[in-house]
Scaffold this active site. Structure first.
Site, PDB file in Angstrom:
ATOM      1  N   SER A   1      -5.968  -9.804 -25.846  1.00  0.00           N
ATOM      2  CA  SER A   1      -6.413  -8.577 -25.179  1.00  0.00           C
ATOM      3  C   SER A   1      -5.315  -7.552 -25.001  1.00  0.00           C
ATOM      4  O   SER A   1      -5.591  -6.370 -24.867  1.00  0.00           O
ATOM      5  CB  SER A   1      -7.028  -8.921 -23.823  1.00  0.00           C
ATOM      6  OG  SER A   1      -6.099  -9.636 -23.027  1.00  0.00           O
TER       7      SER A   1
ATOM      8  N   LYS B   1     -18.088  -5.673 -23.258  1.00  0.00           N
ATOM      9  CA  LYS B   1     -17.162  -4.946 -24.147  1.00  0.00           C
ATOM     10  C   LYS B   1     -17.984  -4.344 -25.293  1.00  0.00           C
ATOM     11  O   LYS B   1     -18.697  -3.372 -25.069  1.00  0.00           O
ATOM     12  CB  LYS B   1     -16.041  -5.882 -24.597  1.00  0.00           C
ATOM     13  CG  LYS B   1     -15.269  -6.448 -23.383  1.00  0.00           C
ATOM     14  CD  LYS B   1     -14.051  -7.217 -23.766  1.00  0.00           C
ATOM     15  CE  LYS B   1     -13.528  -8.083 -22.615  1.00  0.00           C
ATOM     16  NZ  LYS B   1     -13.190  -7.372 -21.391  1.00  0.00           N
TER      17      LYS B   1
ATOM     18  N   HIS C   1     -12.846 -10.131 -27.286  1.00  0.00           N
ATOM     19  CA  HIS C   1     -12.498  -8.906 -28.025  1.00  0.00           C
ATOM     20  C   HIS C   1     -12.800  -9.040 -29.515  1.00  0.00           C
ATOM     21  O   HIS C   1     -12.492  -8.125 -30.280  1.00  0.00           O
ATOM     22  CB  HIS C   1     -11.020  -8.558 -27.814  1.00  0.00           C
ATOM     23  CG  HIS C   1     -10.708  -8.247 -26.383  1.00  0.00           C
ATOM     24  ND1 HIS C   1     -10.864  -6.993 -25.830  1.00  0.00           N
ATOM     25  CD2 HIS C   1     -10.285  -9.052 -25.375  1.00  0.00           C
ATOM     26  CE1 HIS C   1     -10.531  -7.032 -24.559  1.00  0.00           C
ATOM     27  NE2 HIS C   1     -10.182  -8.268 -24.249  1.00  0.00           N
TER      28      HIS C   1
HETATM   29  N1  PMP Z   1     -11.547 -12.675 -21.608  1.00  0.00           N
HETATM   30  C1  PMP Z   1     -10.778 -11.690 -22.098  1.00  0.00           C
HETATM   31  C2  PMP Z   1      -9.903 -11.980 -23.286  1.00  0.00           C
HETATM   32  C3  PMP Z   1     -10.798 -10.415 -21.511  1.00  0.00           C
HETATM   33  O1  PMP Z   1     -10.019  -9.450 -21.977  1.00  0.00           O
HETATM   34  C4  PMP Z   1     -11.640 -10.191 -20.394  1.00  0.00           C
HETATM   35  C5  PMP Z   1     -11.765  -8.844 -19.704  1.00  0.00           C
HETATM   36  N2  PMP Z   1     -10.857  -7.926 -19.951  1.00  0.00           N
HETATM   37  C6  PMP Z   1     -12.397 -11.254 -19.929  1.00  0.00           C
HETATM   38  C7  PMP Z   1     -12.337 -12.484 -20.547  1.00  0.00           C
HETATM   39  C8  PMP Z   1     -13.264 -11.092 -18.716  1.00  0.00           C
HETATM   40  O2  PMP Z   1     -14.482 -10.543 -19.099  1.00  0.00           O
HETATM   41  P1  PMP Z   1     -15.398  -9.779 -18.023  1.00  0.00           P
HETATM   42  O3  PMP Z   1     -14.847  -8.403 -17.947  1.00  0.00           O
HETATM   43  O4  PMP Z   1     -16.761  -9.846 -18.620  1.00  0.00           O
HETATM   44  O5  PMP Z   1     -15.282 -10.526 -16.742  1.00  0.00           O
END
Ligand code: PMP
Length: 395
Positions: free
Chosen positions: A160, A219, A188
Site C-alpha cells: 500500500s 478501493k 490494492h
Molecule cells: N489492507 C490494505 C493493504 C490496505 O491498504 C487497507 C486500507 N488502506 C486495508 C487493508 C483496510 O481496508 P479498509 O479501508 O476496507 O478497512
C-alpha cells in the site's frame, strides 16, 4: 483532516480550493459512477440503510449473499464471505487461520505489511515472525527455524505504501513446501491488476491456491466493506470463528449493492483496470522526466520518497498550494527515514492531468527544499550487506 466537497473524482474541491486528487483509493473512478450510485439508492429503498445485526444474527440478507457469490466467481474461489471493512477482515482472518494452522502456531509476516495485518497478528494469539520485505530467502530461513509448528504466511499483494508486488509465486510455493497456510491481502490488487482486474493472485496464476485472499470494497470497487475469498470449508471456519465478523454489524445494504454494481462494471468493462495501469505508467514516466525516482512501483501506487518527515510535510503543503492533493506519509506508517508523498492514480485521470501533476510536484519539491531524485530509495529501508538472520553468516 482536510475536507473534500462532493464525491471522489479526478478533481475535487479541497477546503474550498479546486485540486487534482492523487490520494484516493477509488482507483477505477467508480465511487461516483451513476450505476453504482443508483444501486446504492435502490438498495436503501429496498433493504434499508443498515443491516441491523451481525451476519450471524439477522444481518445476512439476500444482497450480501448475491455479492458473495459474485466475488467468489470473480476471484476463482469456491466461496467468499463479507466483512465490515478490510481492517476487520485482516483482524478476523488471521486469528481464525492461525488457530487451525497446527500446534503452537507462528504467523510469518512481511516487514511492510499493512497496519491491519499487523493488528491481526497481534490478536491472533500466535507468535509473529517478521521477514524482510519480499525476501523469500529470509522467509525460508524462518520457516525452517520454526519447523514442526503451525505456520501462516501473510502478505500484502500490492504494497500500500510502495506500489510494489509481493513475489506471490515463490511465497506460495515455499509455504506449500512447509505445509504453511497462506493469507494474501489483495486490497490494492483487486480491480486494479491481473486479468480483467481480478487481482495479483490471479495475475500470478494462483487462483484457488491461497487459503484466504482478502479484498476490500472500499478501493477499486468504490464502496465500503471487504471480503475473504476462500474454500467453502474456510468460509465456514471464518463464519464460526472470526470475531470481527461474529461481533460486528454486517455491511450496510446500500454499500453492498454499490460494490455489486461496481463489480459488474469491472467485469463488463475490463479496459478500466488496463486504463488505470496505463495511467500509472504515464505518471511514472512524467515523474521520471522531472528527475524523481519511482523505480520500486509497478502499479497505481507511486511513492516519492523524501526521507525526512518535516520535508515530506512541506512537500505535501507545496503540492496542494500548486493544485495537487497527494498524501504525506510518515513513521510509524512507513519505516524511519522513508517519509514520502504517496500518489494514487485513478483510471479517470487524463494523461494531461498526470503530466501537469508531475510538473507541479517537481516545482513543489524544489519549494520544499528537496531535489527530485535526491530522496532515499525505498530499498534503503532494507538492511544492507550480510544479513544478521543468515545462519551461514552467523557460523
Ligand atoms: N489492507 C490494505 C493493504 C490496505 O491498504 C487497507 C486500507 N488502506 C486495508 C487493508 C483496510 O481496508 P479498509 O479501508 O476496507 O478497512
Amino acid at each position: 483532516m482536510r475536507v473534500v466537497s462532493g464525491p471522489q473524482g479526478p478533481r475535487v474541491v479541497l477546503d474550498g480550493k479546486p485540486v487534482l486528487l492523487l490520494c484516493s483509493n477509488d482507483y477505477l473512478g467508480l465511487a461516483d459512477h451513476p450505476q453504482v450510485r443508483e444501486a446504492a439508492a435502490d438498495a436503501a429503498m429496498r433493504w434499508g440503510a443498515g443491516a441491523g445485526a451481525s451476519r450471524l444474527v439477522s444481518g445476512t440478507m439476500t444482497v450480501h449473499r448475491k455479492l458473495e457469490e459474485r466475488l467468489a466467481a470473480f476471484k476463482g474461489t469456491e466461496a467468499a464471505v463479507l466483512f465490515g471493512a478490510g481492517y476487520l477482515a485482516n483482524v478476523g482472518v488471521l486469528g481464525a487461520v492461525a488457530q487451525v494452522a497446527g500446534r503452537d502456531p507462528v504467523v510469518f509476516s512481511d516487514a511492510l505489511n499493512h497496519a491491519s495485518i499487523i493488528d491481526g497478528c497481534r490478536l491472533a494469539r500466535a507468535e509473529v515472525a517478521v521477514y524482510d520485505h519480499c525476501d523469500v530467502e529470509h522467509l525460508g530461513w524462518l520457516l525452517e527455524r520454526h519447523r514442526g509448528r503451525g505456520a501462516v504466511v501473510v502478505t500484502d499483494s500490492v504494497f500500500s505504501m510502495d506500489g510494489d508486488v509481493a513475489p506471490l509465486t515463490e511465497l506460495v510455493e515455499l509455504a506449500q513446501r512447509f505445509g504453511a497456510r497462506t493469507v494474501v491481502d489483495d486490497a490494492h490488487g483487486t480491480g486494479c491488476v491481473g486479468p480483467g482486474g481480478r487481482g495479483a493472485v490471479a495475475e500470478a496464476g494462483l487462483e484457488g491456491q491461497v487459503d484466504v485472499v482478502v479484498g476490500t470494497l472500499g478501493k477499486a470497487l468504490g464502496s465500503y466493506g471487504a471480503f475473504a475469498a476462500c474454500s467453502s470449508a474456510m468460509r465456514d471456519l471464518l463464519v464460526n470463528t472470526a470475531r470481527s465478523l461474529i461481533f460486528s454489524t454486517a455491511p450496510p445494504p446500500p454499500a453492498v449493492a454499490a460494490a455489486c454494481a461496481a463489480l459488474e462494471l469491472v467485469e463488463a468493462q475490463p479496459d478500466r483496470p488496463a486504463q488505470l495501469q496505463a495511467n500509472a505508467g504515464a505518471l511514472r514516466d512524467a515523474l521520471a522526466r522531472e528527475g524523481f525516482e519511482v523505480a520500486g512501483s509497478t502499479t497505481q501506487v507511486v511513492p516519492l520518497v523524501v526521507g525526512d518527515a518535516e520535508q515530506a510535510m512541506a512537500f505535501c503543503e507545496a503540492a496542494i498550494e500548486g493544485g495537487v492533493f497527494a498524501q504525506a506519509i510518515r513513521p510509524p506508517t512507513v519505516p524511519e527515514g522513508t517519509s514520502r508523498l504517496r500518489l494514487a492514480v485513478m483510471a479517470s485521470h487524463t494523461k494531461d492531468d498526470l503530466r501537469e501533476a508531475a510538473r507541479t510536484l517537481g516545482r513543489a519539491a524544489l519549494r520544499a527544499g528537496f531535489r527530485p531524485g535526491a530522496g532515499v530509495p525505498v530499498a534503503a529501508a532494507q538492511p544492507a550487506g550480510p544479513r544478521s538472520w543468515d545462519r551461514r553468516q552467523a557460523a
